[in-house]
Design a protein around this motif. Sequence first.
Motif, PDB file in Angstrom:
ATOM      1  N   TRP A 168       0.844  -1.191   0.000  1.00  0.00           N
ATOM      2  CA  TRP A 168       0.000   0.000   0.000  1.00  0.00           C
ATOM      3  C   TRP A 168       0.884   1.248   0.000  1.00  0.00           C
ATOM      4  O   TRP A 168       1.936   1.283   0.634  1.00  0.00           O
ATOM      5  CB  TRP A 168      -0.907   0.018   1.226  1.00  0.00           C
ATOM      6  CG  TRP A 168      -1.906  -1.095   1.250  1.00  0.00           C
ATOM      7  CD1 TRP A 168      -1.817  -2.258   1.954  1.00  0.00           C
ATOM      8  CD2 TRP A 168      -3.139  -1.147   0.532  1.00  0.00           C
ATOM      9  NE1 TRP A 168      -2.920  -3.045   1.720  1.00  0.00           N
ATOM     10  CE2 TRP A 168      -3.752  -2.389   0.843  1.00  0.00           C
ATOM     11  CE3 TRP A 168      -3.789  -0.279  -0.355  1.00  0.00           C
ATOM     12  CZ2 TRP A 168      -4.976  -2.775   0.323  1.00  0.00           C
ATOM     13  CZ3 TRP A 168      -5.018  -0.665  -0.886  1.00  0.00           C
ATOM     14  CH2 TRP A 168      -5.597  -1.898  -0.551  1.00  0.00           C
ATOM     15  N   VAL A 169       0.433   2.283  -0.734  1.00  0.00           N
ATOM     16  CA  VAL A 169       1.179   3.545  -0.832  1.00  0.00           C
ATOM     17  C   VAL A 169       0.251   4.679  -0.412  1.00  0.00           C
ATOM     18  O   VAL A 169      -0.871   4.792  -0.913  1.00  0.00           O
ATOM     19  CB  VAL A 169       1.685   3.798  -2.272  1.00  0.00           C
ATOM     20  CG1 VAL A 169       2.546   5.057  -2.322  1.00  0.00           C
ATOM     21  CG2 VAL A 169       2.469   2.591  -2.785  1.00  0.00           C
ATOM     22  N   SER A 170       0.716   5.520   0.490  1.00  0.00           N
ATOM     23  CA  SER A 170      -0.118   6.615   0.991  1.00  0.00           C
ATOM     24  C   SER A 170      -0.313   7.694  -0.072  1.00  0.00           C
ATOM     25  O   SER A 170       0.481   7.825  -1.008  1.00  0.00           O
ATOM     26  CB  SER A 170       0.518   7.246   2.232  1.00  0.00           C
ATOM     27  OG  SER A 170       1.686   7.964   1.872  1.00  0.00           O
ATOM     28  N   ALA A 171      -1.356   8.482   0.119  1.00  0.00           N
ATOM     29  CA  ALA A 171      -1.628   9.588  -0.802  1.00  0.00           C
ATOM     30  C   ALA A 171      -0.483  10.589  -0.791  1.00  0.00           C
ATOM     31  O   ALA A 171      -0.124  11.145  -1.835  1.00  0.00           O
ATOM     32  CB  ALA A 171      -2.945  10.271  -0.425  1.00  0.00           C
ATOM     33  N   ASN A 172       0.116  10.836   0.386  1.00  0.00           N
ATOM     34  CA  ASN A 172       1.222  11.789   0.474  1.00  0.00           C
ATOM     35  C   ASN A 172       2.410  11.339  -0.369  1.00  0.00           C
ATOM     36  O   ASN A 172       3.031  12.146  -1.084  1.00  0.00           O
ATOM     37  CB  ASN A 172       1.667  11.964   1.933  1.00  0.00           C
ATOM     38  CG  ASN A 172       0.678  12.786   2.739  1.00  0.00           C
ATOM     39  OD1 ASN A 172      -0.131  13.523   2.177  1.00  0.00           O
ATOM     40  ND2 ASN A 172       0.742  12.657   4.051  1.00  0.00           N
TER      41      ASN A 172
END
Length: 222
Positions: A168-172
């Motif tokens: 998973w990759v954060s929006a930031n």
Amino acid sequence: MRVLLVEDDQLIGNGIVAGLRKHGIAVHHVTTAQDAEASHREDTFHALVLDLGLPDRDGMDLLASIRVFEPQLPVLILTARDAIDHKLKGLHAGADDYMIKPFDLRELAARLHALVRRTQGRAAQVIMAGPLRLEPESGLAWFNEASVTLSRREIDLLAHLASTDGRWVSANLLNERLYGLNEDGSSNALNVHIHNIRRKLGATAIETARGLGYRLGWRPTP
């Protein structure tokens, strides 16, 4: 062939656009480094023609930032800086060719065609994930074997998610990847890109989880 021209002199730029068109080269002309970065992220080009004396930022700095995200893009520096030290600095910084003003448009066209031919001869990176096949450098994409048109940022977003191997990759982090540290990319802009990708590739193309972020809906094939 489609070329991004970064030239702050409007008269010279107009002449280059008209001249290269006669040699079968389409040109998108911008006059600032800021507009060049925006165009590069939103669109796909086969080569970059770069003036060094830009009003908002030195062309060498622009070259360095573009090389981070697209190391294989052919870059031809076109400048009045004719000292050998300037030429060596430009070539060492990642330019593929260097021309001094004034110049002959026929030679410029010939050099661009040669640079693009040389690049197309290299093995292109290909990302395979489920029904998606993506060539990040050329900006070409296929979905279920049919060609699909994606913007530069949509391509970068998919390529980055594919590189995380299902994490998973954060929006930031995605905003930082798409817009860099010096450009303000709002969460709404990211949502627009994701919406457009899902519209073109299906709702399962990008998965979302509250508190975790985003990931590609298909696992890349090694």
